[in-house]
Design an enzyme around this catalytic site. Structure first.
Site, PDB file in Angstrom:
ATOM      1  N   LYS A 188       0.841  -1.223   0.087  1.00  0.00           N
ATOM      2  CA  LYS A 188      -0.107  -0.002  -0.058  1.00  0.00           C
ATOM      3  C   LYS A 188       0.829   1.302  -0.016  1.00  0.00           C
ATOM      4  O   LYS A 188       1.444   1.455   0.879  1.00  0.00           O
ATOM      5  CB  LYS A 188      -0.865   0.045   1.475  1.00  0.00           C
ATOM      6  CG  LYS A 188      -2.070   1.154   1.090  1.00  0.00           C
ATOM      7  CD  LYS A 188      -2.645   1.823   2.439  1.00  0.00           C
ATOM      8  CE  LYS A 188      -1.855   2.951   2.768  1.00  0.00           C
ATOM      9  NZ  LYS A 188      -2.028   4.174   1.872  1.00  0.00           N
ATOM     10  N   GLU A 191      -1.187   7.413  -0.512  1.00  0.00           N
ATOM     11  CA  GLU A 191      -2.110   7.837  -1.287  1.00  0.00           C
ATOM     12  C   GLU A 191      -1.870   9.075  -2.357  1.00  0.00           C
ATOM     13  O   GLU A 191      -2.516   9.248  -3.153  1.00  0.00           O
ATOM     14  CB  GLU A 191      -3.735   8.172  -0.699  1.00  0.00           C
ATOM     15  CG  GLU A 191      -3.666   9.021   0.620  1.00  0.00           C
ATOM     16  CD  GLU A 191      -3.296   8.351   1.876  1.00  0.00           C
ATOM     17  OE1 GLU A 191      -2.436   7.318   1.789  1.00  0.00           O
ATOM     18  OE2 GLU A 191      -3.901   8.546   3.070  1.00  0.00           O
ATOM     19  N   GLY A 241       6.514   5.404   8.341  1.00  0.00           N
ATOM     20  CA  GLY A 241       5.503   6.389   8.248  1.00  0.00           C
ATOM     21  C   GLY A 241       5.652   7.060   9.607  1.00  0.00           C
ATOM     22  O   GLY A 241       7.031   6.810  10.252  1.00  0.00           O
ATOM     23  N   THR A 245       1.092   6.747  13.585  1.00  0.00           N
ATOM     24  CA  THR A 245       0.646   5.529  12.703  1.00  0.00           C
ATOM     25  C   THR A 245       1.005   4.391  12.781  1.00  0.00           C
ATOM     26  O   THR A 245       0.567   3.336  13.002  1.00  0.00           O
ATOM     27  CB  THR A 245       0.540   6.036  11.282  1.00  0.00           C
ATOM     28  OG1 THR A 245       0.305   7.248  10.968  1.00  0.00           O
ATOM     29  CG2 THR A 245      -0.191   5.290  10.381  1.00  0.00           C
ATOM     30  N   GLY A 246       2.454   4.436  13.109  1.00  0.00           N
ATOM     31  CA  GLY A 246       3.299   3.089  13.435  1.00  0.00           C
ATOM     32  C   GLY A 246       2.718   2.454  14.763  1.00  0.00           C
ATOM     33  O   GLY A 246       2.498   1.061  14.763  1.00  0.00           O
ATOM     34  N   CYS A 297      13.005  11.336   6.814  1.00  0.00           N
ATOM     35  CA  CYS A 297      12.988  10.989   8.352  1.00  0.00           C
ATOM     36  C   CYS A 297      14.457  11.164   8.967  1.00  0.00           C
ATOM     37  O   CYS A 297      14.425  11.141  10.274  1.00  0.00           O
ATOM     38  CB  CYS A 297      12.785   9.197   8.434  1.00  0.00           C
ATOM     39  SG  CYS A 297      13.931   8.804   7.045  1.00  0.00           S
ATOM     40  N   GLU A 396       8.816  16.120  15.808  1.00  0.00           N
ATOM     41  CA  GLU A 396       9.286  16.149  14.346  1.00  0.00           C
ATOM     42  C   GLU A 396       8.583  17.151  13.405  1.00  0.00           C
ATOM     43  O   GLU A 396       7.125  16.855  13.309  1.00  0.00           O
ATOM     44  CB  GLU A 396       9.334  14.773  13.760  1.00  0.00           C
ATOM     45  CG  GLU A 396       9.609  14.436  12.386  1.00  0.00           C
ATOM     46  CD  GLU A 396       9.191  13.087  11.794  1.00  0.00           C
ATOM     47  OE1 GLU A 396       8.246  12.660  11.679  1.00  0.00           O
ATOM     48  OE2 GLU A 396      10.212  12.598  11.156  1.00  0.00           O
TER      49      GLU A 396
HETATM   50  P1  NAD Z   1       1.810   8.680   7.949  1.00  0.00           P
HETATM   51  O1  NAD Z   1       2.183   7.916   9.195  1.00  0.00           O
HETATM   52  O2  NAD Z   1       0.743   9.499   7.748  1.00  0.00           O
HETATM   53  O3  NAD Z   1       1.370   7.555   6.456  1.00  0.00           O
HETATM   54  C1  NAD Z   1       2.380   6.303   6.171  1.00  0.00           C
HETATM   55  C2  NAD Z   1       1.477   5.414   5.523  1.00  0.00           C
HETATM   56  O4  NAD Z   1       0.690   4.747   6.556  1.00  0.00           O
HETATM   57  C3  NAD Z   1       0.667   5.952   4.194  1.00  0.00           C
HETATM   58  O5  NAD Z   1       0.621   5.012   3.485  1.00  0.00           O
HETATM   59  C4  NAD Z   1      -0.694   5.889   5.103  1.00  0.00           C
HETATM   60  O6  NAD Z   1      -1.793   5.947   4.170  1.00  0.00           O
HETATM   61  C5  NAD Z   1      -0.860   4.845   5.801  1.00  0.00           C
HETATM   62  N1  NAD Z   1      -1.689   4.932   7.095  1.00  0.00           N
HETATM   63  C6  NAD Z   1      -2.102   5.829   7.658  1.00  0.00           C
HETATM   64  N2  NAD Z   1      -3.332   5.412   8.535  1.00  0.00           N
HETATM   65  C7  NAD Z   1      -2.919   4.029   8.723  1.00  0.00           C
HETATM   66  C8  NAD Z   1      -3.536   3.093   9.599  1.00  0.00           C
HETATM   67  N3  NAD Z   1      -4.552   3.407  10.559  1.00  0.00           N
HETATM   68  N4  NAD Z   1      -3.274   1.991   9.357  1.00  0.00           N
HETATM   69  C9  NAD Z   1      -2.200   1.534   8.384  1.00  0.00           C
HETATM   70  N5  NAD Z   1      -1.711   2.400   7.681  1.00  0.00           N
HETATM   71  C10 NAD Z   1      -2.106   3.666   7.680  1.00  0.00           C
HETATM   72  O7  NAD Z   1       3.354   9.070   7.261  1.00  0.00           O
HETATM   73  P2  NAD Z   1       3.753   9.799   5.971  1.00  0.00           P
HETATM   74  O8  NAD Z   1       3.138  11.270   6.470  1.00  0.00           O
HETATM   75  O9  NAD Z   1       3.283   9.512   4.851  1.00  0.00           O
HETATM   76  O10 NAD Z   1       5.228   9.977   6.138  1.00  0.00           O
HETATM   77  C11 NAD Z   1       5.896  10.845   6.968  1.00  0.00           C
HETATM   78  C12 NAD Z   1       6.588   9.998   8.072  1.00  0.00           C
HETATM   79  O11 NAD Z   1       7.263   8.724   7.659  1.00  0.00           O
HETATM   80  C13 NAD Z   1       7.543  10.924   8.991  1.00  0.00           C
HETATM   81  O12 NAD Z   1       7.269  10.804  10.249  1.00  0.00           O
HETATM   82  C14 NAD Z   1       8.950  10.237   8.591  1.00  0.00           C
HETATM   83  O13 NAD Z   1       9.710  10.263   9.542  1.00  0.00           O
HETATM   84  C15 NAD Z   1       8.495   8.740   8.396  1.00  0.00           C
HETATM   85  N6  NAD Z   1       9.420   7.990   7.575  1.00  0.00           N
HETATM   86  C16 NAD Z   1      10.267   7.177   8.188  1.00  0.00           C
HETATM   87  C17 NAD Z   1      11.306   6.596   7.335  1.00  0.00           C
HETATM   88  C18 NAD Z   1      12.223   5.570   8.141  1.00  0.00           C
HETATM   89  O14 NAD Z   1      12.910   4.784   7.484  1.00  0.00           O
HETATM   90  N7  NAD Z   1      12.512   5.476   9.457  1.00  0.00           N
HETATM   91  C19 NAD Z   1      11.405   6.721   6.226  1.00  0.00           C
HETATM   92  C20 NAD Z   1      10.715   7.881   5.565  1.00  0.00           C
HETATM   93  C21 NAD Z   1       9.403   8.306   6.435  1.00  0.00           C
END
Ligand code: NAD
Length: 500
Positions: A188, A191, A241, A245-246, A297, A396
């Site tokens: 996934k 979006e 992410g 959300t994690g 990140c 962040e």
């Molecule tokens: P996000 O958490 O908003 O979304 C990440 C993904 O999770 C998207 O595909 C989103 O649609 C999905 N998602 C949202 N709600 C969900 C749910 N309830 N269940 C399952 N999936 C869901 O993050 P973002 O805004 O897309 O990305 C930015 C974040 O990602 C920042 O915090 C950044 O630090 C982190 N990031 C970390 C790394 C790393 O390697 N540590 C790399 C890139 C980005």
């Protein structure tokens, strides 16, 4: 993949993207679509299919069927390697088209998109090696009548949920590693940035990957992401992410105790000592702040500068920042692109206001720039008068905003660097090797650099300490993450009977 005739500006019409399940591109009538407007131009560039929980079920079932059939999961490593190498060649062949769509959806300068596509191909080539070298252990130490083997097996169906900030490189740092040992995958993408993930599924099919091994269900997190995280027929999940959300993904994954890899946020220190090459350090700190407009990140978002060098360093850094080329994403000279969405730009700006409310001030930058009609561009900002307990130093921001703080002595530098809920990355700048190695051992971060930042290759694992994540992607570790370990005990010769 469809050919793009003109790769120099935004498209005339938005492109409609379907789902990719069991080797077929699905564009069925009842699908709803989400428009994606380009961060650099404001206009709609793609319409993304909003997949449902039923689509997730269908994709997981396809992935399971092909896994059980064994056409990929039991394919010899050398054959898997050939397909991964072919995929890398096809990525390079389609590099310009992939970079074009990455720039349109994610808002990056085209030069950066090109570099990411090229680096992405390198991960498939690297994993072709790992597909052939993954091996186990033997135990010849139990005496004549028992022999031990430890083997690694693919886990089954893996869910891969990705963010928008590096759609292609984050995918490439995970997908070929998951595939190398023989797993099937349901992906996934965000979006906001689905194009290059769907394109990669087609590339892998063209390279010879059996249908059903890679499936893409586009759509929103709360629907598609949640359904994948909860799915009881998914063995493992790789989520990249935000930390918030994690946490939701981790909770949902307990439905069947999935193996979970979480790559989350960071608030990464750049520690600069007075004995560093200050010009190099200023260039590195500027790069670490402005790369991907700070939406990274591992962005170096906290500058911890030795007090005696503060004035000189901040002046060098400000000079560098003035010369960063923030420009039209399709100008190959541009170094810094656009902010991903209006909502995200508002969030970044709210932290500039917060810094002032907390007693700091904006010492440089932070203003909006009119570069293209509809584009969302921000000048990088330096926040001064900051202490590490302020929210601007703890949270962040995910934009080009640097909190500047000073230290005296190594202990204080370590104390400030580690005083964070995160532990993703850190950089140390000094020409004293004892100090550099001493410091790097004490900072809490999974990806660290000495006298450089945001550099590396496919071999080294990626991941974070504390709330920056669980598990590691990349390198040999990245393949091992997605294997089950089986111990085999072999009785040798005539059994010494228990019941005589
Ligand atoms: P996000 O958490 O908003 O979304 C990440 C993904 O999770 C998207 O595909 C989103 O649609 C999905 N998602 C949202 N709600 C969900 C749910 N309830 N269940 C399952 N999936 C869901 O993050 P973002 O805004 O897309 O990305 C930015 C974040 O990602 C920042 O915090 C950044 O630090 C982190 N990031 C970390 C790394 C790393 O390697 N540590 C790399 C890139 C980005």
């Amino acid at each position: 993949m469809n050919e793009i005739s003109k790769l120099s500006g935004p498209p005339q019409q938005p492109k409609r993207l379907g789902l990719f399940i069991d080797g077929k591109n699905e564009q069925r009538d009842e699908l709803e679509f989400l428009p994606r407007s380009s961060p650099g131009y404001g206009m709609e560039v793609t319409h993304v299919a909003l997949g449902t929980a039923a689509d997730v079920d269908k994709a997981v079932a396809a992935a399971r069927r092909v896994f059980d059939r064994g056409s990929w999961s039991r394919m010899p490593g050398a054959e898997r390697a050939r397909i991964l190498v072919k995929a890398a060649a096809l990525i390079r062949e389609h590099a310009e088209e992939l970079a074009y769509w990455e720039t349109l959806e994610a808002g990056k300068p085209i030069s950066q998109s090109r570099a990411e596509i090229n680096d992405g191909a390198g991960h498939y080539e690297y994993c072709a090696g790992l597909a052939q070298t993954l091996h186990g252990q033997t135990f010849n130490t139990y005496g004549d009548d028992l022999f031990g083997l430890v083997i690694r097996e693919p886990m089954g169906v893996v869910a891969l949920i990705n963010p928008w900030n590096f759609p292609f490189i984050v995918l490439s740092e995970r997908l070929p590693y998951i595939l190398a040992s023989g797993n099937s995958v349901v992906i996934k993408p965000s979006e906001m940035t689905s194009y290059t993930t769907l394109a990669m599924a087609s590339i892998l099919q063209e390279a010879g990957l059996p249908d059903g091994v890679v499936n893409v269900v586009t759509g929103t997190g709360p629907v598609v992401g949640q359904a994948l995280a909860e799915h009881r027929d998914v063995e493992a999940i790789s989520f990249t992410g935000s930390t918030r959300t994690g946490e939701a993904v981790l909770r949902a994954s307990t439905s069947n105790f999935k193996k979970t890899s979480l790559e989350l946020g960071g608030k990464n220190p750049q520690i600069v000592f007075a004995d560093a090459d200050l010009e190099d350090a200023a260039d590195g700190v500027a790069f670490g702040l402005c790369f991907n407009a700070g939406q990274c990140c591992v962005s170096g978002s906290r500058l911890i500068i030795e007090k005696s060098a503060q004035e000189e360093f901040v002046s060098l850094l400000s000079e560098k920042l003035k010369r960063v080329r923030i420009g039209d994403n399709f100008d190959s000279a541009s170094q810094m692109g656009a902010i991903v969405s209006t909502q995200h730009r508002d969030k970044i700006e709210s932290y500039l206001t917060l810094a002032q409310e907390e007693g700091g001030h904006v010492a440089y930058g932070g203003e909006r720039l009119s570069i293209t009609e509809g584009g969302r561009f921000l000048r990088p900002a330096l926040l001064a008068g900051i202490t590490n307990n302020m929210r601007v130093a703890q949270e962040e921001i995910f934009g080009p905003v640097l909190s500047v703080m000073t230290f005296e002595g190594q202990d204080q530098a370590v104390q400030i660097a580690n005083d964070s809920p995160y532990g993703l990355a850190a950089s140390i700048w000094t020409k004293n090797i004892d100090k550099a190695l001493g410091m790097i051992r004490r900072v809490r971060g999974g990806r660290t650099w000495i006298n450089t930042t945001i550099a590396g290759g496919p071999g080294q694992p990626l991941g974070g300490y504390r709330q920056s994540g669980v598990g590691r992607e990349g390198g040999l570790t990245g393949v091992e993450e997605y294997t089950e370990v089986k111990s085999i005990h072999v009785g040798v010769g005539k059994r010494n009977h228990w019941i005589s």
